[in-house]
Design an enzyme around this catalytic site. Sequence first.
Site, mmCIF file in Angstrom:
data_model
loop_
_atom_site.group_PDB
_atom_site.id
_atom_site.type_symbol
_atom_site.label_atom_id
_atom_site.label_comp_id
_atom_site.label_asym_id
_atom_site.label_seq_id
_atom_site.Cartn_x
_atom_site.Cartn_y
_atom_site.Cartn_z
ATOM 1 N N GLY A 91 0.875 -1.176 0.000
ATOM 2 C CA GLY A 91 0.000 0.000 0.000
ATOM 3 C C GLY A 91 0.908 1.219 0.000
ATOM 4 O O GLY A 91 1.506 1.559 1.013
ATOM 5 N N GLY B 204 -0.016 4.243 -0.600
ATOM 6 C CA GLY B 204 -0.881 5.425 -0.482
ATOM 7 C C GLY B 204 -0.362 6.363 0.590
ATOM 8 O O GLY B 204 0.840 6.413 0.883
ATOM 9 N N ASN B 205 -1.285 7.112 1.184
ATOM 10 C CA ASN B 205 -0.887 8.180 2.117
ATOM 11 C C ASN B 205 -0.079 7.646 3.296
ATOM 12 O O ASN B 205 0.991 8.169 3.617
ATOM 13 C CB ASN B 205 -2.137 8.894 2.638
ATOM 14 C CG ASN B 205 -2.747 9.811 1.589
ATOM 15 O OD1 ASN B 205 -2.063 10.261 0.673
ATOM 16 N ND2 ASN B 205 -4.035 10.080 1.714
ATOM 17 N N ARG C 134 -14.402 3.429 11.247
ATOM 18 C CA ARG C 134 -13.384 2.515 10.698
ATOM 19 C C ARG C 134 -14.009 1.148 10.416
ATOM 20 O O ARG C 134 -13.614 0.454 9.487
ATOM 21 C CB ARG C 134 -12.239 2.345 11.693
ATOM 22 C CG ARG C 134 -11.438 3.608 11.986
ATOM 23 C CD ARG C 134 -10.409 3.318 13.049
ATOM 24 N NE ARG C 134 -9.580 4.453 13.425
ATOM 25 C CZ ARG C 134 -9.916 5.365 14.343
ATOM 26 N NH1 ARG C 134 -11.076 5.285 14.962
ATOM 27 N NH2 ARG C 134 -9.097 6.347 14.650
ATOM 28 N N ASN D 201 -7.575 -0.651 8.367
ATOM 29 C CA ASN D 201 -8.714 -0.659 9.291
ATOM 30 C C ASN D 201 -9.867 -1.540 8.836
ATOM 31 O O ASN D 201 -9.998 -1.778 7.651
ATOM 32 C CB ASN D 201 -9.222 0.787 9.449
ATOM 33 C CG ASN D 201 -8.456 1.539 10.523
ATOM 34 O OD1 ASN D 201 -8.239 1.020 11.605
ATOM 35 N ND2 ASN D 201 -8.078 2.774 10.218
ATOM 36 N N ASP E 59 -2.572 6.437 18.744
ATOM 37 C CA ASP E 59 -3.563 6.982 19.683
ATOM 38 C C ASP E 59 -2.857 7.609 20.889
ATOM 39 O O ASP E 59 -3.287 8.644 21.403
ATOM 40 C CB ASP E 59 -4.526 5.872 20.141
ATOM 41 C CG ASP E 59 -5.248 5.240 18.960
ATOM 42 O OD1 ASP E 59 -5.424 5.935 17.940
ATOM 43 O OD2 ASP E 59 -5.615 4.047 19.038
ATOM 44 N N ARG F 147 -1.481 10.960 19.935
ATOM 45 C CA ARG F 147 -2.560 11.981 19.918
ATOM 46 C C ARG F 147 -2.953 12.354 21.348
ATOM 47 O O ARG F 147 -3.206 13.532 21.657
ATOM 48 C CB ARG F 147 -3.780 11.433 19.174
ATOM 49 C CG ARG F 147 -3.551 11.373 17.685
ATOM 50 C CD ARG F 147 -4.812 10.958 16.933
ATOM 51 N NE ARG F 147 -4.564 10.949 15.513
ATOM 52 C CZ ARG F 147 -5.037 10.047 14.667
ATOM 53 N NH1 ARG F 147 -5.804 9.060 15.114
ATOM 54 N NH2 ARG F 147 -4.766 10.120 13.378
ATOM 55 N N HIS G 117 -8.859 0.141 18.582
ATOM 56 C CA HIS G 117 -8.526 1.357 17.816
ATOM 57 C C HIS G 117 -9.801 1.834 17.108
ATOM 58 O O HIS G 117 -9.926 1.785 15.894
ATOM 59 C CB HIS G 117 -7.408 1.035 16.819
ATOM 60 C CG HIS G 117 -7.011 2.201 15.962
ATOM 61 N ND1 HIS G 117 -6.501 3.368 16.460
ATOM 62 C CD2 HIS G 117 -7.060 2.371 14.609
ATOM 63 C CE1 HIS G 117 -6.253 4.203 15.477
ATOM 64 N NE2 HIS G 117 -6.593 3.618 14.340
HETATM 65 N N1 LIG Z 1 -4.105 1.618 12.217
HETATM 66 C C1 LIG Z 1 -4.035 2.935 12.141
HETATM 67 O O1 LIG Z 1 -3.682 3.612 13.119
HETATM 68 C C2 LIG Z 1 -4.363 3.629 10.863
HETATM 69 C C3 LIG Z 1 -4.933 2.936 9.842
HETATM 70 N N2 LIG Z 1 -5.218 3.551 8.639
HETATM 71 C C4 LIG Z 1 -5.767 2.709 7.597
HETATM 72 O O2 LIG Z 1 -4.725 2.424 6.659
HETATM 73 C C5 LIG Z 1 -5.293 2.135 5.390
HETATM 74 C C6 LIG Z 1 -4.593 2.960 4.322
HETATM 75 O O3 LIG Z 1 -4.880 4.331 4.481
HETATM 76 P P1 LIG Z 1 -4.320 5.409 3.431
HETATM 77 O O4 LIG Z 1 -2.893 5.158 3.180
HETATM 78 O O5 LIG Z 1 -4.763 6.726 3.883
HETATM 79 O O6 LIG Z 1 -5.155 5.006 2.122
HETATM 80 P P2 LIG Z 1 -4.744 5.266 0.580
HETATM 81 O O7 LIG Z 1 -5.995 5.087 -0.196
HETATM 82 O O8 LIG Z 1 -3.992 6.541 0.478
HETATM 83 O O9 LIG Z 1 -3.729 4.071 0.263
HETATM 84 C C7 LIG Z 1 -4.112 2.732 0.219
HETATM 85 C C8 LIG Z 1 -3.348 2.081 -0.910
HETATM 86 O O10 LIG Z 1 -3.619 0.677 -0.899
HETATM 87 C C9 LIG Z 1 -3.535 0.263 -2.249
HETATM 88 N N3 LIG Z 1 -4.153 -1.058 -2.405
HETATM 89 C C10 LIG Z 1 -5.462 -1.381 -2.430
HETATM 90 N N4 LIG Z 1 -5.609 -2.714 -2.598
HETATM 91 C C11 LIG Z 1 -4.374 -3.236 -2.689
HETATM 92 C C12 LIG Z 1 -3.868 -4.547 -2.862
HETATM 93 N N5 LIG Z 1 -4.680 -5.601 -2.981
HETATM 94 N N6 LIG Z 1 -2.542 -4.714 -2.910
HETATM 95 C C13 LIG Z 1 -1.684 -3.656 -2.806
HETATM 96 N N7 LIG Z 1 -2.116 -2.398 -2.620
HETATM 97 C C14 LIG Z 1 -3.437 -2.195 -2.574
HETATM 98 C C15 LIG Z 1 -4.249 1.357 -3.017
HETATM 99 O O11 LIG Z 1 -3.938 1.315 -4.401
HETATM 100 C C16 LIG Z 1 -3.731 2.601 -2.303
HETATM 101 O O12 LIG Z 1 -2.604 3.149 -2.952
HETATM 102 C C17 LIG Z 1 -6.794 2.438 5.541
HETATM 103 O O13 LIG Z 1 -7.511 1.242 5.753
HETATM 104 C C18 LIG Z 1 -6.854 3.327 6.767
HETATM 105 O O14 LIG Z 1 -8.111 3.269 7.409
HETATM 106 C C19 LIG Z 1 -4.929 4.863 8.428
HETATM 107 C C20 LIG Z 1 -4.378 5.613 9.428
HETATM 108 C C21 LIG Z 1 -4.069 5.069 10.732
HETATM 109 O O1 LIG Z 2 -9.242 7.634 11.415
HETATM 110 C C1 LIG Z 2 -9.020 6.749 10.567
HETATM 111 O O2 LIG Z 2 -9.899 6.185 9.896
HETATM 112 C C2 LIG Z 2 -7.602 6.343 10.320
HETATM 113 C C3 LIG Z 2 -7.029 5.950 11.611
HETATM 114 O O3 LIG Z 2 -7.171 4.843 12.050
HETATM 115 C C4 LIG Z 2 -6.478 7.021 12.424
HETATM 116 O O4 LIG Z 2 -6.039 8.064 11.908
HETATM 117 O O5 LIG Z 2 -6.481 6.840 13.646
#
Ligand SMILES: NC(=O)C1=CN([C@@H]2O[C@H](COP(=O)(O)OP(=O)(O)OC[C@H]3O[C@@H](n4cnc5c(N)ncnc54)[C@H](O)[C@@H]3O)[C@@H](O)[C@H]2O)C=CC1
Ligand SMILES: O=C([O-])CC(=O)C(=O)O
Length: 311
Positions: free
Chosen positions: A7, A9-10, A88, A120, A148, A151, A175
Amino acid sequence: MKVTIVGAGNVGATCADVISYRGIASEVVLLDIKEGFAEGKAMDIMQCATTTGFNTRVSGSTNDYSKTAGSDVVVITSGIPRKPGMTREELIGINAGIVKSVAENVLKYSPDTIIVVVSNPMDTMTYLTLKATGLPKNRIIGMGGALDSSRFKYYLSKALDKPSNDVQGMVIGGHGDTTMIPLTRLASYNGSPVSSFLSQDVLDKVAADTMVGGATLTGLLGTSAWYAPGASVAFLVDSILNDQKRMIPCSVYLEGEYGQNDICIGVPCIIGKNGIEEIVNIDLNDAEKALFAKSADAVRAMNGDLKSVLA
Ligand SMILES: NC(=O)C1=CN([C@@H]2O[C@H](COP(=O)(O)OP(=O)(O)OC[C@H]3O[C@@H](n4cnc5c(N)ncnc54)[C@H](O)[C@@H]3O)[C@@H](O)[C@H]2O)C=CC1
Ligand SMILES: O=C([O-])CC(=O)C(=O)O
């Protein structure tokens, strides 16, 4: 040391960026399903090498898992993030299938790796990864508590009007917006309880703001946050790769600890080269124990939705 981040992404790309400029690993592979995307992110990060001064090699791959072979740590951030107004938990339908197939693919090339689950709903995705792969529990770590807690310390530092780095505190539990447990009773300002400086009303507000910290950012940004999430993953990866043995709240499979069984949920863990090296038992009071049990009930209910994916 080699880290793969699935992944690009962001969150995944931010994590790669922090790992490289802090020199946490010698090699980072970003992998994404979107054609050329991971290669582009990797190239962009590598073009910082001479200006920010790092030597980590960052490369990208479009779904070619052979490039990830021999990874010491694999971070899973693939899947969709939430939009404003969503929880989430609503992401489970799409993300469960993605996380399961990604975990299976990475293990083909890195059978000894430690997996850090970020996608998530994270506690449920961590449980799914553990059940789908059958790996020992020390090698599956859910990242949520590090973020968390950072934050929580941010909101405490604002209330105290003092620097975040002089504040200590932890968030345990799920979470989720309603399942997090900021441990205000145990938080301190350089060793003195924060309750010596802040009223109960202010502490309650800090806890409430912490719990919806992710939702607040999602409302402001239109998608969920990435700087603190990416940095929190890098912080966790640093403790693994460099065997720092930091105590970090992580989602881990419990077998009796904190009165829970057959669930992945956030508790303080010692994180080192073997992944989860110890689950730390901290003394919770009755109110905190009740909150933990309620949080575990909610996380366990979500795990029930995995039946079809795990069948
Ligand atoms: N556990 C935590 O504390 C946090 C969890 N998250 C979660 O992390 C995940 C990613 O968030 P972002 O990076 O913002 O999303 P994003 O949309 O910017 O990036 C996700 C990436 O995953 C890729 N992707 C999708 N299916 C795929 C696959 N089968 N194989 C390889 N790559 C694949 C997409 O093309 C995309 O580039 C989300 O589920 C978000 O809720 C986000 C922030 C904190
Ligand atoms: O809020 C969300 O969906 C992404 C995440 O888990 C976080 O930033 O804590």
